[in-house]
Design an enzyme around this catalytic site. Structure first.
Site, PDB file in Angstrom:
ATOM      1  N   ASP A  64      -8.427   5.662 -12.152  1.00 31.72           N
ATOM      2  CA  ASP A  64      -9.213   6.012 -10.959  1.00 31.72           C
ATOM      3  C   ASP A  64     -10.511   6.792 -11.165  1.00 31.72           C
ATOM      4  O   ASP A  64     -11.465   6.567 -10.446  1.00 31.72           O
ATOM      5  CB  ASP A  64      -8.322   6.797  -9.993  1.00 31.72           C
ATOM      6  CG  ASP A  64      -8.870   6.847  -8.580  1.00 31.72           C
ATOM      7  OD1 ASP A  64      -9.221   5.790  -8.036  1.00 31.72           O
ATOM      8  OD2 ASP A  64      -8.952   7.947  -8.010  1.00 31.72           O
ATOM      9  N   LYS A 124      -8.740  14.329  -5.331  1.00 33.87           N
ATOM     10  CA  LYS A 124     -10.083  13.874  -5.019  1.00 33.87           C
ATOM     11  C   LYS A 124     -11.036  15.068  -4.877  1.00 33.87           C
ATOM     12  O   LYS A 124     -12.247  14.909  -5.052  1.00 33.87           O
ATOM     13  CB  LYS A 124     -10.072  13.000  -3.764  1.00 33.87           C
ATOM     14  CG  LYS A 124      -9.587  11.557  -4.050  1.00 33.87           C
ATOM     15  CD  LYS A 124     -10.457  10.852  -5.068  1.00 33.87           C
ATOM     16  CE  LYS A 124     -10.439   9.343  -5.128  1.00 33.87           C
ATOM     17  NZ  LYS A 124      -9.244   8.603  -5.334  1.00 33.87           N
ATOM     18  N   ARG A 149       2.580   6.196  -1.836  1.00 30.56           N
ATOM     19  CA  ARG A 149       1.971   6.424  -3.153  1.00 30.56           C
ATOM     20  C   ARG A 149       2.957   6.993  -4.150  1.00 30.56           C
ATOM     21  O   ARG A 149       3.947   7.611  -3.766  1.00 30.56           O
ATOM     22  CB  ARG A 149       0.832   7.440  -3.025  1.00 30.56           C
ATOM     23  CG  ARG A 149      -0.352   6.994  -2.223  1.00 30.56           C
ATOM     24  CD  ARG A 149      -1.425   6.463  -3.142  1.00 30.56           C
ATOM     25  NE  ARG A 149      -2.603   6.037  -2.391  1.00 30.56           N
ATOM     26  CZ  ARG A 149      -3.685   5.539  -2.976  1.00 30.56           C
ATOM     27  NH1 ARG A 149      -3.753   5.433  -4.282  1.00 30.56           N
ATOM     28  NH2 ARG A 149      -4.703   5.151  -2.246  1.00 30.56           N
ATOM     29  N   ARG A 160      -6.182  11.034   3.128  1.00 34.49           N
ATOM     30  CA  ARG A 160      -7.204  12.071   3.111  1.00 34.49           C
ATOM     31  C   ARG A 160      -7.859  12.214   4.482  1.00 34.49           C
ATOM     32  O   ARG A 160      -7.781  11.329   5.315  1.00 34.49           O
ATOM     33  CB  ARG A 160      -8.277  11.739   2.071  1.00 34.49           C
ATOM     34  CG  ARG A 160      -7.845  11.978   0.624  1.00 34.49           C
ATOM     35  CD  ARG A 160      -8.961  11.716  -0.370  1.00 34.49           C
ATOM     36  NE  ARG A 160      -9.465  10.364  -0.243  1.00 34.49           N
ATOM     37  CZ  ARG A 160     -10.602  10.035   0.356  1.00 34.49           C
ATOM     38  NH1 ARG A 160     -11.403  10.964   0.860  1.00 34.49           N
ATOM     39  NH2 ARG A 160     -10.960   8.764   0.428  1.00 34.49           N
ATOM     40  N   SER A 198     -10.785   1.802  -2.169  1.00 31.98           N
ATOM     41  CA  SER A 198      -9.331   1.861  -2.070  1.00 31.98           C
ATOM     42  C   SER A 198      -8.739   0.476  -1.775  1.00 31.98           C
ATOM     43  O   SER A 198      -9.233  -0.246  -0.911  1.00 31.98           O
ATOM     44  CB  SER A 198      -8.950   2.845  -0.971  1.00 31.98           C
ATOM     45  OG  SER A 198      -7.564   3.031  -0.968  1.00 31.98           O
ATOM     46  N   HIS A 207     -16.131   6.290  -9.938  1.00 33.91           N
ATOM     47  CA  HIS A 207     -14.883   5.981  -9.241  1.00 33.91           C
ATOM     48  C   HIS A 207     -14.412   4.622  -9.759  1.00 33.91           C
ATOM     49  O   HIS A 207     -14.640   3.583  -9.138  1.00 33.91           O
ATOM     50  CB  HIS A 207     -15.103   5.939  -7.725  1.00 33.91           C
ATOM     51  CG  HIS A 207     -13.839   5.788  -6.949  1.00 33.91           C
ATOM     52  ND1 HIS A 207     -13.753   5.115  -5.754  1.00 33.91           N
ATOM     53  CD2 HIS A 207     -12.584   6.233  -7.197  1.00 33.91           C
ATOM     54  CE1 HIS A 207     -12.514   5.150  -5.315  1.00 33.91           C
ATOM     55  NE2 HIS A 207     -11.777   5.814  -6.171  1.00 33.91           N
ATOM     56  N   LYS A 226      -8.141  -1.348  -8.538  1.00 33.05           N
ATOM     57  CA  LYS A 226      -8.435  -0.542  -9.730  1.00 33.05           C
ATOM     58  C   LYS A 226      -7.167  -0.222 -10.517  1.00 33.05           C
ATOM     59  O   LYS A 226      -7.086  -0.458 -11.721  1.00 33.05           O
ATOM     60  CB  LYS A 226      -9.119   0.791  -9.352  1.00 33.05           C
ATOM     61  CG  LYS A 226     -10.519   0.648  -8.812  1.00 33.05           C
ATOM     62  CD  LYS A 226     -11.163   2.006  -8.568  1.00 33.05           C
ATOM     63  CE  LYS A 226     -10.433   2.875  -7.554  1.00 33.05           C
ATOM     64  NZ  LYS A 226     -10.314   2.295  -6.214  1.00 33.05           N
ATOM     65  N   THR A 227      -6.169   0.321  -9.805  1.00 32.82           N
ATOM     66  CA  THR A 227      -4.930   0.717 -10.482  1.00 32.82           C
ATOM     67  C   THR A 227      -4.154  -0.509 -10.944  1.00 32.82           C
ATOM     68  O   THR A 227      -3.719  -0.595 -12.098  1.00 32.82           O
ATOM     69  CB  THR A 227      -4.074   1.587  -9.537  1.00 32.82           C
ATOM     70  OG1 THR A 227      -4.833   2.749  -9.187  1.00 32.82           O
ATOM     71  CG2 THR A 227      -2.771   2.011 -10.191  1.00 32.82           C
TER      72      THR A 227
HETATM   73  P1  ATP Z   1      -7.180   3.529  -4.614  1.00 33.53           P
HETATM   74  O1  ATP Z   1      -8.623   3.888  -4.853  1.00 33.53           O
HETATM   75  O2  ATP Z   1      -6.748   3.824  -3.217  1.00 33.53           O
HETATM   76  O3  ATP Z   1      -6.263   4.084  -5.656  1.00 33.53           O
HETATM   77  P2  ATP Z   1      -7.051   0.912  -5.961  1.00 33.53           P
HETATM   78  O4  ATP Z   1      -8.387   0.279  -6.122  1.00 33.53           O
HETATM   79  O5  ATP Z   1      -6.455   1.552  -7.150  1.00 33.53           O
HETATM   80  O6  ATP Z   1      -7.086   1.893  -4.684  1.00 33.53           O
HETATM   81  P3  ATP Z   1      -4.663  -0.636  -5.962  1.00 33.53           P
HETATM   82  O7  ATP Z   1      -3.738   0.528  -5.894  1.00 33.53           O
HETATM   83  O8  ATP Z   1      -4.761  -1.343  -7.259  1.00 33.53           O
HETATM   84  O9  ATP Z   1      -6.101  -0.237  -5.429  1.00 33.53           O
HETATM   85  O10 ATP Z   1      -4.248  -1.607  -4.787  1.00 33.53           O
HETATM   86  C1  ATP Z   1      -4.361  -2.987  -4.773  1.00 33.53           C
HETATM   87  C2  ATP Z   1      -3.250  -3.501  -3.873  1.00 33.53           C
HETATM   88  O11 ATP Z   1      -3.456  -4.853  -3.544  1.00 33.53           O
HETATM   89  C3  ATP Z   1      -1.912  -3.408  -4.575  1.00 33.53           C
HETATM   90  O12 ATP Z   1      -0.942  -3.070  -3.621  1.00 33.53           O
HETATM   91  C4  ATP Z   1      -1.722  -4.852  -5.095  1.00 33.53           C
HETATM   92  O13 ATP Z   1      -0.370  -5.183  -5.228  1.00 33.53           O
HETATM   93  C5  ATP Z   1      -2.366  -5.662  -3.983  1.00 33.53           C
HETATM   94  N1  ATP Z   1      -2.929  -6.965  -4.388  1.00 33.53           N
HETATM   95  C6  ATP Z   1      -2.639  -8.145  -3.819  1.00 33.53           C
HETATM   96  N2  ATP Z   1      -3.334  -9.157  -4.368  1.00 33.53           N
HETATM   97  C7  ATP Z   1      -4.121  -8.601  -5.312  1.00 33.53           C
HETATM   98  C8  ATP Z   1      -5.093  -9.151  -6.232  1.00 33.53           C
HETATM   99  N3  ATP Z   1      -5.376 -10.447  -6.264  1.00 33.53           N
HETATM  100  N4  ATP Z   1      -5.705  -8.286  -7.077  1.00 33.53           N
HETATM  101  C9  ATP Z   1      -5.438  -6.964  -7.032  1.00 33.53           C
HETATM  102  N5  ATP Z   1      -4.538  -6.408  -6.185  1.00 33.53           N
HETATM  103  C10 ATP Z   1      -3.872  -7.218  -5.334  1.00 33.53           C
HETATM  104 MN    MN Z   2      -5.828   3.503  -7.550  1.00 33.92          MN
END
Ligand code: ATP
Ligand code: MN
Length: 541
Positions: A266, A210, A331, A67, A247, A229, A251-252
């Site tokens: 999300d 977004k 992504r 973004r 980010s 969020h 979360k995901t």
């Molecule tokens: P966005 O808002 O950008 O979508 P998000 O909060 O959904 O971000 P995730 O997509 O879940 O974030 O990214 C977490 C990343 O960190 C993933 O690539 C995951 O494999 C990695 N990771 C490594 N260790 C951990 C952990 N202990 N817990 C969570 N994620 C981990």
């Molecule tokens: Mn996410």
């Protein structure tokens, strides 16, 4: 099958677009096309598009692979100006400049040989959902939003009527840098009065997703509904958890849990009836994705999914998730039902557990702590995470990022409005709050390592089973957090960063004081609006 079956309700859409936007498009408009049709269109007309070995559509978003928050503008007009948190997040644009951008986008769209419309909903609760129309010139963008919005049934589509909000995506065409208020060739502008969004000069599809989130962040609080969020899932007994976080904090990843039903990954809203997902799909990071660690997400990347900016084997079309040559922000967007235990419709009750995720690259925040209501507010308003060294030139040590409400770029009202609503809802529904550090352990970035996903999942399992509420807690100094001395599935020393720290005590003390000070400095901005108990819930350095 007749060729023209793909082209639905063409006259009606032509008329509407002509009346509402001045789109004088003489060729067929491809509305709510099926996945195969959008695949064929993308493969035929769009550079950098291919099929992956698992049947996903591989696309390129061009030069921009993330973004562009600095290029976001909000129109300053009389219906919303008093409501908006003006400043670096919401930068003012005049109505005239918006119309110049809009005209530029519409003119560009009129020149295309292909034009796509996708009509769908944002918000699973029929009481609050809005009708969204996407008008775009790339099949990739239409398929992305087909996955991310809530797909209407045939009957809903037939009676769709006029949209509540329209996105004009002319991302392949630049903004004019001399238009008042532009600072680059990229422009993402929102107009709440006209209920429109115009995109120029960026093909990153996440801007649309977004953008709608931002619209919901404006409209929902107006109706007393809190936009969040966060991801959300539900246990077998109907208990709902929210996972807030910036980010990359998880979360995901952490909401995709084989033992729980996924409500969404999300964007959610919390109304008097419970929570609802805003979206019809998920948008997962794919960097280093593996079937072993994240099977649900890995297996969701199949026919119908859109993978962006990944590397792949030229011959076999097998995606290489470790390839970051285009971007670290690779992504995939897929419909939520591609996650085996998705909860459809994506609605749940009032949350029982509120989990604040952070990725602390300093390695001093505990893997889990139990938060008091004031601490939950303090950390929600702070919105802390960290960026690690190496991704940007010249960055050699972790960088703290504070993004209020864990989502400053998407806020429209002043942050205090969201924070107050959350505090009220949490207290009314007696939700428990937890802070989980999915970042570094054993030392800061470079010395320690990121806590294993296995441990983070074990912590979350223990929260959900109720086991973590039963164990012994001790005070963790500086941040004054309550940390458990044990947790099933997690080695005890991991739970206390002071114990897992590999360096000397002095370097630990220095690092925790440093982070504590960064928190205090950041919170100064909100001091005049926060209550004393919330201010006192922060670190004491
Ligand atoms: P966005 O808002 O950008 O979508 P998000 O909060 O959904 O971000 P995730 O997509 O879940 O974030 O990214 C977490 C990343 O960190 C993933 O690539 C995951 O494999 C990695 N990771 C490594 N260790 C951990 C952990 N202990 N817990 C969570 N994620 C981990
Ligand atoms: Mn996410």
């Amino acid at each position: 099958m007749h060729q023209d079956d793909e082209i639905q309700y063409m006259d009606e859409i032509h008329d509407q677009l002509h009346k509402e936007a001045g789109v004088d498009y003489t060729k067929p408009i491809i509305r709510n096309a099926s996945v195969p049709v959008l695949y064929e269109e993308a493969l035929k007309y769009e550079k950098g598009t291919a099929l992956t070995s698992t049947g996903a559509l591989m696309t390129s978003s061009g030069e921009l692979t993330g973004r562009s928050p600095k290029d976001k503008r909000v129109v300053d007009e009389e219906t919303s100006t008093k409501d908006i948190w003006w400043g670096p997040v919401n930068i003012k644009l005049t109505e005239q400049a918006f119309m110049i951008n809009r005209e530029r986008a519409v003119d560009y769209l009129n020149t295309r040989t292909r034009l796509y419309v996708f009509d769908g909903y944002a918000g699973w609760d029929p009481k609050y959902r809005i009708k969204v129309r996407v008008v775009c010139a790339r099949a990739y963008h239409a398929l992305f939003m087909r996955n991310m919005l809530i797909r209407p049934t045939d009957a809903e589509l037939e009676n769709f009527g006029s949209p509540d909000f329209t996105i004009y995506n002319a991302g392949q065409f630049p903004a004019n840098r001399y238009t008042t208020g532009m600072t680059s060739q990229t422009s993402v502008s929102l107009n709440f009065k006209k209920r429109e969004m115009v995109i120029l000069g960026t093909e990153y599809a996440g801007e649309m997703k977004k953008g709608i989130f931002t619209v919901m962040h404006y409209l929902m609080p107006k109706q007393g509904v809190l936009s969040l969020h966060s991801s959300a899932n539900e246990g077998p007994n109907g208990d709902v958890s929210l996972f807030f976080g910036l980010s990359g904090t998880g979360k995901t990843t952490l909401s995709a849990d084989p033992n729980r039903f996924l409500i969404g990954d999300d964007e959610h809203c919390w109304s008097n009836d419970g929570v609802f997902n805003i979206e019809g799909g998920c948008y997962a990071k794919t960097i280093d994705l593996s079937v072993e660690k994240e099977p649900e997400i890995f297996n969701a990347i199949k026919f119908g999914s859109v993978v962006e900016n990944v590397g792949f084997d030229r011959n076999t079309r097998v995606v290489d998730y470790s390839d970051t040559s285009l971007t670290e922000n690779t992504r995939c967007a897929y419909p939520i039902e591609y996650i085996p235990n998705a909860k459809l419709p994506c609605l749940g009750g009032h949350p029982k557990n509120i989990i604040l995720l952070t990725c602390d690259a300093f390695g001093v925040l505990p893997p889990v702590s139990k938060l008091s209501p004031s601490q939950a507010m303090y950390h929600f308003i702070s919105g802390y995470t960290a960026k690690v060294a190496g991704t940007e030139a010249g960055v050699t040590e972790p960088q703290a990022t504070f993004s209020t409400c864990f989502g400053a770029p998407f806020l429209v009202w002043h942050p205090v409005k969201y924070a107050t609503m959350l505090a009220e809802k949490m207290s009314h529904h007696k939700a428990d709050a937890w802070l989980i550090n999915t970042g570094w352990n054993g030392g800061a970035y470079g010395v320690g390592k990121r806590i294993s996903l296995k441990y983070s999942r074990a912590i979350i399992d223990a929260i959900h089973s109720g086991e973590l509420a039963k164990v012994e807690y001790v005070n963790y100094p500086t941040f004054n957090l309550q940390i458990p001395t044990s947790c099933p599935g997690v080695p005890e020393e991991v739970l206390n960063p002071a114990k897992s720290w590999l360096g000397d005590k002095e370097s630990f003390d220095k690092t925790i004081a440093k982070l504590g000070n960064l928190f205090v400095d950041h919170f100064n901005t909100y001091k005049d609006k926060a209550s004393p108990d919330v201010i006192n819930a922060g670190p004491v350095v």
